[in-house]
Design an enzyme around this catalytic site. Structure first.
Site, short mmCIF file in Angstrom:
data_model
loop_
_atom_site.label_atom_id
_atom_site.label_comp_id
_atom_site.label_asym_id
_atom_site.label_seq_id
_atom_site.Cartn_x
_atom_site.Cartn_y
_atom_site.Cartn_z
N LYS A 1 -0.45 4.64 -14.43
CA LYS A 1 0.98 4.61 -14.70
C LYS A 1 1.25 3.78 -15.96
CE LYS A 1 5.29 3.38 -12.22
NZ LYS A 1 5.79 2.85 -10.94
N SER B 1 6.67 6.06 -9.62
CA SER B 1 5.37 6.59 -10.07
C SER B 1 5.46 8.11 -10.18
CB SER B 1 4.27 6.16 -9.10
OG SER B 1 4.22 4.76 -8.99
N SER C 1 7.69 3.11 -4.48
CA SER C 1 7.41 3.89 -5.69
C SER C 1 6.05 4.56 -5.74
CB SER C 1 7.58 3.01 -6.93
OG SER C 1 8.93 2.68 -7.12
#
Length: 466
Positions: free
Chosen positions: A80, A156, A179
Site C-alpha cells: 500500500k 486499502s 481498512s
C-alpha cells in the site's frame, strides 16, 4: 493449469525449488496482467517495471544456486502507498501530499526485500486513508474487479483490487478501523488485522496495524512469517515470536470450540439481509462441524461508536486546518466536510470524553471475546456500494457508520480477519469476520483456514474487460 499470475505463493515456492518455474517468467506474467487490468481497476500508484525485473532475475539466480533468501524469494508482492519504501513517494492518497521519494524502507518494506520478494509497486489509497472507499484526490477512483461499478472499500483499496485482479499472490494493506478487512469483504479476499504490534510499522499509532491481503489464508500465513520479524522503530511492537504461521495453519478442529456469534452491532448502519445470511451460514457450518456456537449481544454502544468517530474527526481536523485554503481546496470536499463540520467546535472536555469512549470500547470488546474461543460476525453491514461513493451512505456527517463491526478490535488490540464466505446472486462476494483473543493471531488464521474449507464453492476470479 493455473495461470502464472494467479499461482499462489505456496505453489510458487514449491515450483521455484523444483526448478519448474522461474521468478522471471512469473514476474513477466504478473506485469502483463497489470497492463491488462490497470486501465479498468486503477489499483496501482506506481509500477516498478524495471525494479521488479531486476529483483526477479536476482531471485532466479539464488534459487538456481540453492541459496534462496526465504521461501518467498522471487514471489511478487505489492505494498500500500503508505507502507513507505525507499525511492517511492508516499503522498498518502492526497493531491497535496509530499511526492519526494523516501530515503529508507519502513519495517515491512525492509522485511519483504530481505525475504527476496519481488516488489511490483505501490497500491492506491484514499485521501489520508480516512475513507472506506476507492476515491482519491490524487489517484482517482479505484474500482472493484468483480464489478467495475462497485466500490473496493478502503482504505486499502488498491491492495484489494490488485489481489482480485491477479497482480501476484501477496499484498499488504493497513487498518485503523477496518481498512484491511473491509476491502477483503468487498473484494472476496482473506485479510488479517493482527494484534497491535505483531507486525512492526513506522510510525506506530494507537489502533494502527498493517496486515496481509491474499486470495488464500496460506499465502497470508507465509507472509506473516516474514513481516512479523522485529524492528526497533516500532516502539509499540510486541516481543518477537518466531512462529512458523504456515506450518501451524492446518488441523484446527471445530469440535470443542466455543464461538460467539454477534449478528447485529446495534449501532451504525443496519446490516443487510445478505451479510446476516452469510454469517448465519458460517455459524451453522461451524456448528455442524462440532463447534458450540452461541449468539451473543453486541458490546458496542452508540456512544462508543460516536466517540471513535469524534476522535478521528478531531485528529484529522488538526491536520486539515493547518493547511492553507488553497491546499484544502485540493482535498476531496467530502473529507474536508467530514473532519470540519463539528470538530472545530469541540472543547477539550469533549475530546477527552471521546477518548474515554474509545477506552470503554476497548474494555468492552476484550470482555466480550473473553467468554469464547473466537467470535464470528459480519465484516461489514452492506454487500456493496457504488464505485464513485466516498462512503456507503455518502453522508460526510455520518461517514463512518459502516465500521461498527470492525473498529473496536483495532483499539482492543485483538486479531480480527475477514474471509470470504459466499457470493450474491449477481456475483458479489460476502465475507465474515473472525475475532480472537489478544495475541492469538495464529489461532484466528487457523480458524479462517477451517472456514475456508467449510465454505461453499467459490466463484472464478474475474477477467479484465476485452
Amino acid at each position: 493449469m493455473t495461470p502464472l499470475y494467479a499461482t499462489s505463493a505456496a505453489e510458487l515456492t514449491e515450483a521455484y525449488a523444483a526448478g519448474r518455474l522461474s521468478p522471471v517468467e512469473v514476474t513477466e506474467a504478473v506485469l502483463a496482467r497489470i497492463e491488462a487490468w490497470e486501465p479498468h481497476a486503477n489499483a496501482f500508484y506506481r509500477v516498478h517495471h524495471d525494479g521488479a525485473r531486476a529483483a526477479a532475475k536476482a531471485a532466479e539466480a539464488r534459487w538456481r544456486d540453492g541459496r534462496p533468501l526465504s521461501p518467498l524469494d522471487g514471489v511478487p508482492i505489492t505494498l500500500k502507498e503508505n507502507v513507505v519504501s525507499k525511492g517511492d513517494p508516499a503522498p498518502i492518497g492526497v493531491a497535496i501530499g509530499d511526492t519526494t521519494p523516501k530515503t529508507e524502507d519502513s519495517p515491512i518494506a525492509a522485511r519483504v526485500r530481505e525475504a527476496g520478494c519481488v516488489l511490483l509497486g505501490k497500491t492506491t489509497m484514499p485521501d489520508y486513508g480516512m475513507l472506506s472507499s476507492g476515491r482519491s484526490s490524487i489517484h482517482g477512483t479505484t474500482r472493484n474487479p468483480w464489478r467495475l461499478d462497485r466500490n473496493t472499500a478502503g482504505s486499502s483499496s488498491g491492495a484489494g483490487a490488485a489481489a482480485v485482479a491477479g497482480y501476484g499472490p501477496l499484498h499488504v494493506g493497513t487498518d485503523i478501523g477496518g481498512s484491511v478487512r473491509l476491502p477483503a469483504h468487498h473484494c472476496g479476499l482473506f485479510g488479517l488485522k493482527p494484534s497491535l504490534g505483531r507486525i512492526p510499522i513506522h510510525p506506530p499509532f494507537m489502533g494502527r496495524c498493517a496486515g496481509p491481503m491474499t486470495r488464500t489464508v496460506r499465502d497470508s500465513a507465509m507472509l506473516m512469517s516474514a513481516i512479523t520479524r522485529p524492528d526497533a522503530r516500532d516502539y509499540m511492537s510486541l516481543p518477537y515470536d518466531p512462529v512458523d504461521y504456515a506450518a501451524g495453519l492446518e488441523g484446527l478442529s471445530a469440535k470443542g470450540l466455543r464461538i460467539g456469534l454477534i449478528r447485529k452491532m446495534g449501532t451504525g448502519l443496519e446490516p443487510e439481509t445478505g451479510v446476516l445470511a452469510a454469517a448465519d451460514a458460517a455459524a451453522r457450518a461451524l456448528a455442524d462441524a462440532g463447534a458450540e456456537v452461541v449468539e451473543t449481544p453486541s458490546f458496542l454502544t452508540p456512544a462508543m461508536l460516536d466517540g471513535i468517530c469524534r476522535f478521528f474527526e478531531a485528529r484529522s481536523y488538526n491536520d486539515v486546518m493547518a493547511l492553507s485554503a488553497e491546499q484544502r481546496a485540493k482535498i476531496l470536499p467530502f473529507v474536508v466536510e467530514w473532519c470540519t463540520w463539528r470538530a472545530g467546535g469541540f472543547s477539550g472536555a469533549e475530546v477527552m470524553d471521546a477518548y474515554m469512549q474509545v477506552v470503554a470500547m476497548r474494555e468492552a470488546a476484550v470482555k466480550a471475546v473473553a467468554a469464547f474461543d473466537f467470535v464470528l460476525s459480519p465484516t461489514a453491514p452492506i454487500v456493496s456500494y457504488p464505485a464513485e461513493a466516498h462512503s456507503p451512505n455518502e453522508d460526510p456527517h455520518d461517514a463512518l457508520a459502516h465500521i461498527a463491526y470492525t473498529v473496536a478490535y483495532n483499539f482492543s488490540e485483538q486479531p480480527a480477519a475477514s474471509v470470504n464466505w459466499c457470493f450474491t446472486d449477481d456475483g458479489l462476494p460476502v465475507g465474515v469476520q473472525l475475532i480472537g483473543q489478544r495475541f492469538d493471531d495464529l489461532g484466528v488464521m487457523r480458524l479462517a483456514r477451517l472456514v475456508e474449507q467449510l465454505r461453499p464453492a467459490q466463484n472464478a476470479w474475474p477477467e479484465p474487460p476485452q
